[in-house]
Design an enzyme around this catalytic site. Structure first.
Site, PDB file in Angstrom:
ATOM      1  N   TRP A 162       0.942  -1.279   0.071  1.00 15.07           N
ATOM      2  CA  TRP A 162      -0.013   0.004   0.167  1.00 15.07           C
ATOM      3  C   TRP A 162       0.812   1.148   0.114  1.00 15.07           C
ATOM      4  CZ3 TRP A 162      -0.393   3.766   3.462  1.00 15.07           C
ATOM      5  CH2 TRP A 162      -1.160   4.940   3.194  1.00 15.07           C
ATOM      6  N   GLU A 169      -2.988  -2.909  -2.570  1.00 16.25           N
ATOM      7  CA  GLU A 169      -4.028  -2.126  -1.932  1.00 16.25           C
ATOM      8  C   GLU A 169      -4.465  -0.767  -2.447  1.00 16.25           C
ATOM      9  OE1 GLU A 169      -3.259  -1.937   2.293  1.00 16.25           O
ATOM     10  OE2 GLU A 169      -5.187  -1.298   2.761  1.00 16.25           O
ATOM     11  N   LYS A 210      -6.991   2.681  -2.698  1.00 19.75           N
ATOM     12  CA  LYS A 210      -7.584   3.544  -1.602  1.00 19.75           C
ATOM     13  C   LYS A 210      -8.400   4.566  -2.299  1.00 19.75           C
ATOM     14  CE  LYS A 210      -6.452   5.892   2.568  1.00 19.75           C
ATOM     15  NZ  LYS A 210      -5.710   5.814   3.740  1.00 19.75           N
ATOM     16  N   ASP A 220      -9.466  -3.330   1.031  1.00 16.22           N
ATOM     17  CA  ASP A 220      -9.477  -2.705   2.467  1.00 16.22           C
ATOM     18  C   ASP A 220     -11.008  -2.102   2.602  1.00 16.22           C
ATOM     19  OD1 ASP A 220      -9.574  -0.766   4.400  1.00 16.22           O
ATOM     20  OD2 ASP A 220      -7.528  -1.051   5.070  1.00 16.22           O
ATOM     21  N   HIS A 233     -11.543   1.530   2.385  1.00  9.55           N
ATOM     22  CA  HIS A 233     -11.045   2.450   1.110  1.00  9.55           C
ATOM     23  C   HIS A 233     -12.015   2.565   0.060  1.00  9.55           C
ATOM     24  CE1 HIS A 233      -6.580   1.575   2.472  1.00  9.55           C
ATOM     25  NE2 HIS A 233      -7.295   1.991   3.371  1.00  9.55           N
ATOM     26  N   HIS A 243      -8.522  -6.460   4.149  1.00  8.93           N
ATOM     27  CA  HIS A 243      -8.076  -5.721   5.272  1.00  8.93           C
ATOM     28  C   HIS A 243      -9.443  -5.449   5.922  1.00  8.93           C
ATOM     29  CE1 HIS A 243      -3.771  -4.004   4.903  1.00  8.93           C
ATOM     30  NE2 HIS A 243      -3.766  -5.545   5.047  1.00  8.93           N
ATOM     31  N   ASP A 264     -12.027   6.657   5.980  1.00 11.78           N
ATOM     32  CA  ASP A 264     -11.183   5.541   6.274  1.00 11.78           C
ATOM     33  C   ASP A 264     -10.537   5.752   7.782  1.00 11.78           C
ATOM     34  OD1 ASP A 264      -9.709   3.487   5.965  1.00 11.78           O
ATOM     35  OD2 ASP A 264      -8.316   4.614   5.012  1.00 11.78           O
ATOM     36  N   ASP A 321     -10.544   3.583  10.359  1.00 10.73           N
ATOM     37  CA  ASP A 321      -9.769   2.453  10.964  1.00 10.73           C
ATOM     38  C   ASP A 321     -10.351   2.269  12.517  1.00 10.73           C
ATOM     39  OD1 ASP A 321      -7.982   1.600   9.112  1.00 10.73           O
ATOM     40  OD2 ASP A 321      -7.230   3.694   8.834  1.00 10.73           O
ATOM     41  N   ASP A 344      -7.220  -4.711   9.787  1.00 16.92           N
ATOM     42  CA  ASP A 344      -6.628  -3.419   9.727  1.00 16.92           C
ATOM     43  C   ASP A 344      -7.295  -2.263  10.301  1.00 16.92           C
ATOM     44  OD1 ASP A 344      -4.914  -1.305   9.174  1.00 16.92           O
ATOM     45  OD2 ASP A 344      -5.171  -1.274   6.891  1.00 16.92           O
TER      46      ASP A 344
HETATM   47  C1  RNT Z   1      -3.889   2.650   4.578  1.00 13.80           C
HETATM   48  C2  RNT Z   1      -4.035   1.158   4.457  1.00 13.80           C
HETATM   49  C3  RNT Z   1      -2.880   0.451   4.946  1.00 13.80           C
HETATM   50  C4  RNT Z   1      -2.369   0.677   6.589  1.00 13.80           C
HETATM   51  C5  RNT Z   1      -1.386  -0.261   7.065  1.00 13.80           C
HETATM   52  C6  RNT Z   1      -0.970   0.460   8.367  1.00 13.80           C
HETATM   53  O1  RNT Z   1      -4.914   3.353   4.590  1.00 13.80           O
HETATM   54  O2  RNT Z   1      -5.417   0.554   4.957  1.00 13.80           O
HETATM   55  O3  RNT Z   1      -3.162  -0.982   4.884  1.00 13.80           O
HETATM   56  O4  RNT Z   1      -3.673   0.889   7.154  1.00 13.80           O
HETATM   57  O5  RNT Z   1      -0.739  -0.965   6.243  1.00 13.80           O
HETATM   58 ZN    ZN Z   2      -5.365  -1.323   4.792  1.00 17.70          ZN
END
Ligand code: RNT
Ligand code: ZN
Length: 413
Positions: free
Chosen positions: A178, A219, A221, A252, A255, A279, A287, A289, A319
Protein backbone atom coordinates in the site's frame (compact mmCIF):
# COMPACT_ATOMS: atom_id res chain seq x y z
CA UNK A 1 -29.05 -23.89 24.80
CA UNK A 2 -26.59 -25.34 22.32
CA UNK A 3 -28.48 -28.65 22.02
CA UNK A 4 -31.71 -26.78 21.28
CA UNK A 5 -29.95 -24.49 18.81
CA UNK A 6 -28.34 -27.47 17.08
CA UNK A 7 -31.78 -29.06 16.58
CA UNK A 8 -33.24 -25.87 15.21
CA UNK A 9 -30.37 -25.37 12.77
CA UNK A 10 -30.75 -29.03 11.68
CA UNK A 11 -34.31 -28.22 10.60
CA UNK A 12 -32.80 -25.57 8.33
CA UNK A 13 -30.37 -28.13 6.96
CA UNK A 14 -27.39 -26.61 8.79
CA UNK A 15 -24.82 -28.78 10.57
CA UNK A 16 -23.59 -26.70 13.53
CA UNK A 17 -20.79 -29.16 14.32
CA UNK A 18 -19.37 -28.89 10.81
CA UNK A 19 -19.72 -25.10 10.94
CA UNK A 20 -17.71 -24.81 14.17
CA UNK A 21 -15.03 -27.14 12.84
CA UNK A 22 -14.66 -25.18 9.64
CA UNK A 23 -14.66 -21.84 11.45
CA UNK A 24 -11.73 -22.93 13.61
CA UNK A 25 -9.75 -23.65 10.47
CA UNK A 26 -10.06 -20.34 8.59
CA UNK A 27 -7.00 -18.19 9.27
CA UNK A 28 -7.40 -14.56 10.26
CA UNK A 29 -4.23 -12.46 10.07
CA UNK A 30 -3.94 -10.13 13.06
CA UNK A 31 -2.28 -6.81 12.36
CA UNK A 32 0.63 -6.15 14.71
CA UNK A 33 0.20 -2.37 14.40
CA UNK A 34 -2.88 -2.12 16.64
CA UNK A 35 -0.53 -2.62 19.60
CA UNK A 36 1.56 0.53 19.20
CA UNK A 37 -0.40 2.95 16.99
CA UNK A 38 1.58 2.00 13.85
CA UNK A 39 4.85 3.20 15.40
CA UNK A 40 7.17 0.29 14.63
CA UNK A 41 10.66 -0.17 16.03
CA UNK A 42 12.68 2.37 14.05
CA UNK A 43 14.47 4.92 16.20
CA UNK A 44 12.63 8.24 16.32
CA UNK A 45 9.49 6.81 14.70
CA UNK A 46 6.84 9.43 14.06
CA UNK A 47 3.96 6.97 13.83
CA UNK A 48 1.42 6.70 11.05
CA UNK A 49 1.64 9.24 8.25
CA UNK A 50 0.76 9.32 4.55
CA UNK A 51 -2.91 10.01 4.91
CA UNK A 52 -3.52 7.65 7.81
CA UNK A 53 -3.85 8.67 11.42
CA UNK A 54 -4.19 6.99 14.78
CA UNK A 55 -6.52 8.95 17.02
CA UNK A 56 -6.85 8.75 20.80
CA UNK A 57 -4.36 8.93 23.64
CA UNK A 58 -5.10 5.89 25.76
CA UNK A 59 -1.90 5.19 27.69
CA UNK A 60 0.42 2.18 27.68
CA UNK A 61 0.98 1.26 24.10
CA UNK A 62 3.73 -1.28 23.42
CA UNK A 63 7.07 0.54 23.23
CA UNK A 64 9.38 -2.16 21.99
CA UNK A 65 9.52 -5.73 20.73
CA UNK A 66 9.36 -7.27 24.20
CA UNK A 67 6.18 -5.40 25.04
CA UNK A 68 4.56 -5.92 21.64
CA UNK A 69 5.31 -9.64 21.70
CA UNK A 70 3.99 -9.93 25.26
CA UNK A 71 0.78 -8.14 24.26
CA UNK A 72 0.40 -10.36 21.23
CA UNK A 73 0.96 -13.49 23.35
CA UNK A 74 -1.89 -12.36 25.54
CA UNK A 75 -4.15 -11.34 22.65
CA UNK A 76 -3.61 -14.62 20.82
CA UNK A 77 -4.78 -16.49 23.92
CA UNK A 78 -8.12 -14.67 23.87
CA UNK A 79 -9.02 -15.19 20.23
CA UNK A 80 -10.57 -18.38 18.86
CA UNK A 81 -9.63 -20.05 15.60
CA UNK A 82 -6.56 -20.16 13.41
CA UNK A 83 -4.41 -17.06 13.53
CA UNK A 84 -1.66 -15.45 11.53
CA UNK A 85 0.34 -12.35 12.38
CA UNK A 86 0.49 -9.48 9.92
CA UNK A 87 3.72 -7.47 10.22
CA UNK A 88 4.84 -4.18 8.74
CA UNK A 89 8.44 -3.73 7.61
CA UNK A 90 9.04 -1.16 10.37
CA UNK A 91 8.70 -3.96 12.91
CA UNK A 92 12.00 -5.43 11.72
CA UNK A 93 14.25 -6.38 14.63
CA UNK A 94 17.67 -4.88 14.01
CA UNK A 95 20.65 -4.28 16.27
CA UNK A 96 21.71 -1.03 14.67
CA UNK A 97 19.82 1.46 12.49
CA UNK A 98 19.02 -0.20 9.18
CA UNK A 99 17.29 1.87 6.52
CA UNK A 100 14.33 0.28 4.81
CA UNK A 101 16.09 -0.50 1.57
CA UNK A 102 18.63 -2.58 3.49
CA UNK A 103 16.30 -4.84 5.41
CA UNK A 104 17.10 -8.53 5.26
CA UNK A 105 15.37 -11.81 6.11
CA UNK A 106 17.46 -12.13 9.28
CA UNK A 107 15.73 -9.06 10.71
CA UNK A 108 12.53 -11.09 10.87
CA UNK A 109 13.92 -14.30 12.36
CA UNK A 110 12.75 -13.42 15.86
CA UNK A 111 9.24 -12.93 14.53
CA UNK A 112 9.49 -16.26 12.74
CA UNK A 113 10.41 -17.93 16.02
CA UNK A 114 7.54 -16.15 17.75
CA UNK A 115 5.10 -17.28 15.06
CA UNK A 116 6.40 -20.83 15.15
CA UNK A 117 5.79 -20.98 18.91
CA UNK A 118 2.19 -19.92 18.29
CA UNK A 119 1.61 -22.18 15.31
CA UNK A 120 0.83 -19.06 13.29
CA UNK A 121 1.93 -17.94 9.84
CA UNK A 122 3.39 -14.50 9.16
CA UNK A 123 2.37 -11.90 6.59
CA UNK A 124 4.23 -8.73 5.64
CA UNK A 125 3.61 -5.17 4.43
CA UNK A 126 6.36 -2.94 3.07
CA UNK A 127 6.19 0.42 4.91
CA UNK A 128 6.00 3.39 2.54
CA UNK A 129 5.13 6.08 5.07
CA UNK A 130 6.67 7.62 8.21
CA UNK A 131 10.00 8.18 6.50
CA UNK A 132 11.97 11.24 5.28
CA UNK A 133 11.50 10.05 1.68
CA UNK A 134 7.71 9.88 2.10
CA UNK A 135 6.96 13.35 3.36
CA UNK A 136 5.48 14.92 0.22
CA UNK A 137 2.75 12.40 -0.48
CA UNK A 138 4.61 10.52 -3.22
CA UNK A 139 6.70 7.34 -3.08
CA UNK A 140 6.66 4.77 -5.89
CA UNK A 141 5.13 7.29 -8.31
CA UNK A 142 7.38 10.21 -7.29
CA UNK A 143 8.63 12.41 -10.16
CA UNK A 144 12.17 12.10 -8.74
CA UNK A 145 13.76 8.80 -9.77
CA UNK A 146 16.03 8.69 -6.69
CA UNK A 147 12.94 8.63 -4.45
CA UNK A 148 11.27 5.97 -6.60
CA UNK A 149 14.42 3.89 -6.62
CA UNK A 150 14.70 3.95 -2.84
CA UNK A 151 11.16 2.60 -2.50
CA UNK A 152 11.69 0.04 -5.25
CA UNK A 153 14.69 -1.25 -3.28
CA UNK A 154 12.58 -1.32 -0.12
CA UNK A 155 9.82 -3.38 -1.69
CA UNK A 156 12.30 -5.69 -3.36
CA UNK A 157 13.87 -6.24 0.05
CA UNK A 158 10.42 -6.97 1.53
CA UNK A 159 9.54 -9.45 -1.20
CA UNK A 160 12.78 -11.28 -0.55
CA UNK A 161 11.95 -11.34 3.15
CA UNK A 162 8.39 -12.51 2.49
CA UNK A 163 9.60 -15.30 0.21
CA UNK A 164 12.08 -16.36 2.91
CA UNK A 165 9.35 -16.32 5.57
CA UNK A 166 7.01 -18.27 3.32
CA UNK A 167 9.58 -20.92 2.66
CA UNK A 168 10.45 -21.28 6.33
CA UNK A 169 6.86 -21.40 7.59
CA UNK A 170 5.50 -23.66 4.86
CA UNK A 171 2.58 -21.37 3.94
CA UNK A 172 2.80 -18.42 1.57
CA UNK A 173 3.56 -15.07 3.17
CA UNK A 174 1.31 -12.30 1.91
CA UNK A 175 3.32 -9.28 0.81
CA UNK A 176 0.85 -6.41 0.58
CA UNK A 177 1.85 -3.12 -1.01
CA UNK A 178 0.00 0.00 0.00
CA UNK A 179 1.37 3.43 -0.92
CA UNK A 180 0.00 6.79 0.17
CA UNK A 181 0.71 8.53 -3.15
CA UNK A 182 -1.75 11.29 -3.94
CA UNK A 183 -2.48 15.00 -3.92
CA UNK A 184 -4.41 17.31 -1.65
CA UNK A 185 -5.52 19.76 -4.33
CA UNK A 186 -6.82 19.20 -7.88
CA UNK A 187 -4.04 17.71 -9.99
CA UNK A 188 -2.83 19.15 -13.28
CA UNK A 189 -2.02 15.65 -14.47
CA UNK A 190 -3.62 12.39 -13.33
CA UNK A 191 -1.79 10.16 -15.80
CA UNK A 192 1.97 10.63 -15.44
CA UNK A 193 2.16 9.40 -11.85
CA UNK A 194 0.18 6.31 -12.82
CA UNK A 195 2.48 5.55 -15.72
CA UNK A 196 5.42 5.85 -13.33
CA UNK A 197 3.69 3.60 -10.80
CA UNK A 198 3.04 0.99 -13.50
CA UNK A 199 6.72 1.02 -14.40
CA UNK A 200 8.03 0.90 -10.84
CA UNK A 201 5.73 -2.05 -10.11
CA UNK A 202 6.96 -3.80 -13.26
CA UNK A 203 10.50 -3.34 -12.02
CA UNK A 204 9.55 -4.70 -8.57
CA UNK A 205 7.77 -7.75 -9.96
CA UNK A 206 10.51 -8.51 -12.48
CA UNK A 207 12.04 -10.58 -9.68
CA UNK A 208 10.19 -13.90 -9.64
CA UNK A 209 9.54 -15.97 -6.53
CA UNK A 210 7.88 -19.30 -5.91
CA UNK A 211 4.14 -18.68 -5.48
CA UNK A 212 4.07 -21.28 -2.73
CA UNK A 213 6.20 -18.89 -0.66
CA UNK A 214 4.82 -15.43 -1.43
CA UNK A 215 1.52 -13.92 -2.55
CA UNK A 216 1.88 -10.37 -3.90
CA UNK A 217 -1.04 -8.00 -3.41
CA UNK A 218 -1.75 -4.35 -4.17
CA UNK A 219 -4.05 -2.34 -1.89
CA UNK A 220 -6.02 0.49 -3.45
CA UNK A 221 -7.66 3.43 -1.74
CA UNK A 222 -10.15 6.15 -2.49
CA UNK A 223 -8.36 8.96 -0.62
CA UNK A 224 -6.12 9.70 2.36
CA UNK A 225 -6.27 12.58 4.85
CA UNK A 226 -4.51 15.54 3.27
CA UNK A 227 -4.59 13.74 -0.09
CA UNK A 228 -8.26 14.14 -0.87
CA UNK A 229 -8.16 15.08 -4.54
CA UNK A 230 -6.13 12.32 -6.09
CA UNK A 231 -4.99 8.80 -5.25
CA UNK A 232 -2.54 7.31 -7.73
CA UNK A 233 -3.19 3.71 -6.62
CA UNK A 234 -6.93 3.68 -7.21
CA UNK A 235 -9.06 0.56 -7.42
CA UNK A 236 -9.27 0.56 -11.23
CA UNK A 237 -5.54 1.08 -11.53
CA UNK A 238 -4.61 -1.88 -9.34
CA UNK A 239 -7.26 -4.27 -10.61
CA UNK A 240 -6.14 -3.63 -14.17
CA UNK A 241 -2.50 -3.88 -13.15
CA UNK A 242 -2.98 -7.12 -11.21
CA UNK A 243 -5.07 -8.72 -13.95
CA UNK A 244 -2.47 -8.01 -16.62
CA UNK A 245 0.58 -8.89 -14.49
CA UNK A 246 -0.44 -12.05 -12.64
CA UNK A 247 -0.46 -10.51 -9.16
CA UNK A 248 -3.40 -10.00 -6.79
CA UNK A 249 -5.38 -7.22 -5.19
CA UNK A 250 -6.18 -6.54 -1.56
CA UNK A 251 -9.47 -4.89 -0.67
CA UNK A 252 -9.58 -2.80 2.49
CA UNK A 253 -13.28 -2.23 3.15
CA UNK A 254 -12.49 1.27 4.47
CA UNK A 255 -11.05 2.29 1.11
CA UNK A 256 -14.26 2.82 -0.83
CA UNK A 257 -17.07 5.32 -0.76
CA UNK A 258 -18.91 5.17 2.56
CA UNK A 259 -21.96 3.37 1.17
CA UNK A 260 -19.98 1.07 -1.12
CA UNK A 261 -19.72 -2.47 0.24
CA UNK A 262 -16.87 -4.69 -0.85
CA UNK A 263 -18.90 -7.90 -0.37
CA UNK A 264 -20.11 -7.85 -3.98
CA UNK A 265 -16.57 -7.21 -5.22
CA UNK A 266 -15.44 -10.61 -3.93
CA UNK A 267 -17.41 -12.83 -6.35
CA UNK A 268 -16.62 -10.36 -9.14
CA UNK A 269 -12.88 -10.69 -8.51
CA UNK A 270 -13.00 -14.41 -7.73
CA UNK A 271 -14.30 -14.92 -11.27
CA UNK A 272 -10.87 -13.93 -12.55
CA UNK A 273 -8.34 -14.07 -9.70
CA UNK A 274 -7.23 -17.19 -7.84
CA UNK A 275 -6.69 -15.19 -4.63
CA UNK A 276 -8.14 -12.02 -3.16
CA UNK A 277 -6.88 -10.51 0.10
CA UNK A 278 -8.79 -8.43 2.62
CA UNK A 279 -8.14 -5.79 5.25
CA UNK A 280 -11.18 -5.78 7.50
CA UNK A 281 -11.90 -2.55 9.28
CA UNK A 282 -14.81 -0.44 10.45
CA UNK A 283 -14.98 2.92 8.72
CA UNK A 284 -17.06 5.70 10.19
CA UNK A 285 -17.74 8.39 7.57
CA UNK A 286 -14.22 7.99 6.17
CA UNK A 287 -11.32 5.52 6.31
CA UNK A 288 -11.24 5.98 10.07
CA UNK A 289 -9.81 2.53 10.96
CA UNK A 290 -12.16 1.83 13.86
CA UNK A 291 -12.35 -1.61 15.51
CA UNK A 292 -14.13 -4.25 13.40
CA UNK A 293 -17.73 -4.68 14.55
CA UNK A 294 -20.13 -7.58 14.09
CA UNK A 295 -22.15 -5.50 11.67
CA UNK A 296 -23.92 -6.07 8.36
CA UNK A 297 -20.93 -5.09 6.26
CA UNK A 298 -18.61 -7.61 7.89
CA UNK A 299 -21.30 -10.32 7.84
CA UNK A 300 -21.95 -9.71 4.12
CA UNK A 301 -18.24 -10.10 3.39
CA UNK A 302 -18.09 -13.35 5.38
CA UNK A 303 -21.17 -14.65 3.58
CA UNK A 304 -19.54 -14.12 0.18
CA UNK A 305 -16.44 -15.99 1.31
CA UNK A 306 -18.39 -18.91 2.73
CA UNK A 307 -21.15 -19.36 0.17
CA UNK A 308 -18.62 -19.35 -2.64
CA UNK A 309 -16.43 -21.91 -0.83
CA UNK A 310 -13.63 -19.39 -1.13
CA UNK A 311 -12.10 -19.71 2.33
CA UNK A 312 -8.82 -20.91 0.77
CA UNK A 313 -8.85 -18.15 -1.83
CA UNK A 314 -9.75 -15.12 0.27
CA UNK A 315 -6.94 -14.16 2.65
CA UNK A 316 -8.48 -12.43 5.64
CA UNK A 317 -6.53 -9.79 7.53
CA UNK A 318 -7.48 -7.04 9.96
CA UNK A 319 -6.50 -3.38 9.69
CA UNK A 320 -7.48 -0.81 12.27
CA UNK A 321 -5.73 1.26 14.90
CA UNK A 322 -7.79 2.62 17.74
CA UNK A 323 -5.74 4.45 20.36
CA UNK A 324 -8.75 5.74 22.29
CA UNK A 325 -9.41 2.48 24.15
CA UNK A 326 -7.33 -0.29 25.69
CA UNK A 327 -5.41 -1.58 22.67
CA UNK A 328 -5.63 -5.21 23.78
CA UNK A 329 -9.41 -4.91 24.04
CA UNK A 330 -9.48 -3.33 20.58
CA UNK A 331 -7.49 -6.21 19.11
CA UNK A 332 -9.59 -8.92 20.76
CA UNK A 333 -12.95 -7.28 20.03
CA UNK A 334 -12.19 -6.86 16.33
CA UNK A 335 -10.62 -10.27 15.86
CA UNK A 336 -13.50 -12.00 17.65
CA UNK A 337 -15.93 -10.13 15.43
CA UNK A 338 -14.14 -11.35 12.32
CA UNK A 339 -14.44 -14.91 13.62
CA UNK A 340 -18.04 -14.30 14.65
CA UNK A 341 -18.97 -13.17 11.16
CA UNK A 342 -17.39 -16.30 9.69
CA UNK A 343 -19.31 -18.57 12.04
CA UNK A 344 -22.47 -16.61 11.34
CA UNK A 345 -21.97 -17.13 7.60
CA UNK A 346 -21.22 -20.81 8.10
CA UNK A 347 -24.55 -21.22 9.89
CA UNK A 348 -26.72 -20.03 6.98
CA UNK A 349 -28.44 -22.55 4.67
CA UNK A 350 -26.73 -21.35 1.50
CA UNK A 351 -27.65 -24.34 -0.67
CA UNK A 352 -31.34 -23.94 0.09
CA UNK A 353 -31.19 -20.19 -0.50
CA UNK A 354 -29.38 -20.66 -3.82
CA UNK A 355 -32.04 -23.15 -4.94
CA UNK A 356 -34.78 -20.65 -4.16
CA UNK A 357 -33.00 -18.05 -6.28
CA UNK A 358 -32.34 -20.43 -9.17
CA UNK A 359 -36.00 -21.53 -9.24
CA UNK A 360 -37.23 -17.95 -9.08
CA UNK A 361 -38.93 -18.31 -5.69
CA UNK A 362 -38.00 -14.82 -4.61
CA UNK A 363 -40.84 -14.37 -2.08
CA UNK A 364 -39.74 -17.39 -0.07
CA UNK A 365 -36.07 -16.46 -0.46
CA UNK A 366 -36.56 -13.03 1.07
CA UNK A 367 -38.79 -14.38 3.84
CA UNK A 368 -36.34 -17.14 4.75
CA UNK A 369 -33.29 -14.86 4.59
CA UNK A 370 -34.98 -12.61 7.12
CA UNK A 371 -36.08 -15.51 9.36
CA UNK A 372 -32.52 -16.87 9.37
CA UNK A 373 -31.28 -13.63 10.92
CA UNK A 374 -32.87 -14.52 14.25
CA UNK A 375 -31.75 -18.14 14.49
CA UNK A 376 -30.00 -18.78 17.84
CA UNK A 377 -26.54 -17.86 16.64
CA UNK A 378 -25.32 -16.83 20.10
CA UNK A 379 -25.81 -20.35 21.48
CA UNK A 380 -23.51 -21.77 18.80
CA UNK A 381 -20.97 -18.96 19.19
CA UNK A 382 -20.75 -19.60 22.93
CA UNK A 383 -20.37 -23.32 22.35
CA UNK A 384 -17.63 -22.59 19.82
CA UNK A 385 -15.78 -20.50 22.41
CA UNK A 386 -16.07 -23.28 25.00
CA UNK A 387 -14.60 -25.76 22.56
CA UNK A 388 -11.74 -23.35 21.94
CA UNK A 389 -11.19 -23.20 25.72
CA UNK A 390 -12.48 -19.63 25.75
CA UNK A 391 -15.56 -17.84 26.98
CA UNK A 392 -17.49 -14.63 26.33
CA UNK A 393 -16.17 -13.34 29.69
CA UNK A 394 -12.75 -12.25 28.54
CA UNK A 395 -12.83 -8.62 29.48
CA UNK A 396 -11.90 -9.12 33.12
CA UNK A 397 -8.61 -10.70 32.11
CA UNK A 398 -7.84 -7.62 30.01
CA UNK A 399 -8.52 -5.44 33.03
CA UNK A 400 -6.11 -7.55 35.05
CA UNK A 401 -3.49 -7.35 32.30
CA UNK A 402 -3.91 -3.60 32.25
CA UNK A 403 -3.48 -3.41 35.99
CA UNK A 404 -0.56 -5.82 36.28
CA UNK A 405 1.36 -5.21 33.06
CA UNK A 406 0.25 -2.22 30.97
CA UNK A 407 -0.02 0.33 33.75
CA UNK A 408 3.57 -0.43 34.82
CA UNK A 409 4.89 0.72 31.47
CA UNK A 410 7.15 3.74 31.51
CA UNK A 411 7.18 4.46 27.80
CA UNK A 412 10.92 4.02 27.27
CA UNK A 413 11.77 3.00 23.75
C1 RNT B 1 -3.89 2.63 4.71
C2 RNT B 1 -3.99 1.18 4.44
C3 RNT B 1 -2.87 0.35 4.97
C4 RNT B 1 -2.46 0.72 6.37
C5 RNT B 1 -1.54 -0.26 7.04
C6 RNT B 1 -0.93 0.30 8.30
O1 RNT B 1 -5.03 3.32 4.39
O2 RNT B 1 -5.21 0.68 4.90
O3 RNT B 1 -3.20 -0.99 4.88
O4 RNT B 1 -3.58 0.89 7.21
O5 RNT B 1 -0.63 -0.70 6.14
ZN1 ZN C 1 -5.46 -1.46 4.84
Amino acid sequence: MYIKAKELYEKWGVDTEAAMEKCADIPVSLHCWQGDDVQGFEKGSIGASGGIQTTGDYPWRANNKVELMADLDFVFRLIPGKKRLNLHAVYAITETDVDRDELEPRHFEEWLDWALRHGAGLDLNPTLFSHPLATDGMTLSHPDATVRDFWIRHIKACRKIAAFIGERQGTPCLNNIWIPDGLKNPPADRLSARLRLRDTLDDIFSVAYDKRCIIDTLESKVFGIGLENYTVGSSEFYIAYAATRGVNVLLDNGHYHPTESIADKLPALLTFFEKVALHLTHHVRWDSDHVVLFDDEIKDIAVEIIRNNAEDRVLIGLDYFDASINRIAAWVTGARNAQKSLLYALLLPHDGFKRLQETGNFSKLLAMQEEAKTLPFSAVWNEYLVRQNLSPDWFESVEQYEQNILSKRTGDR
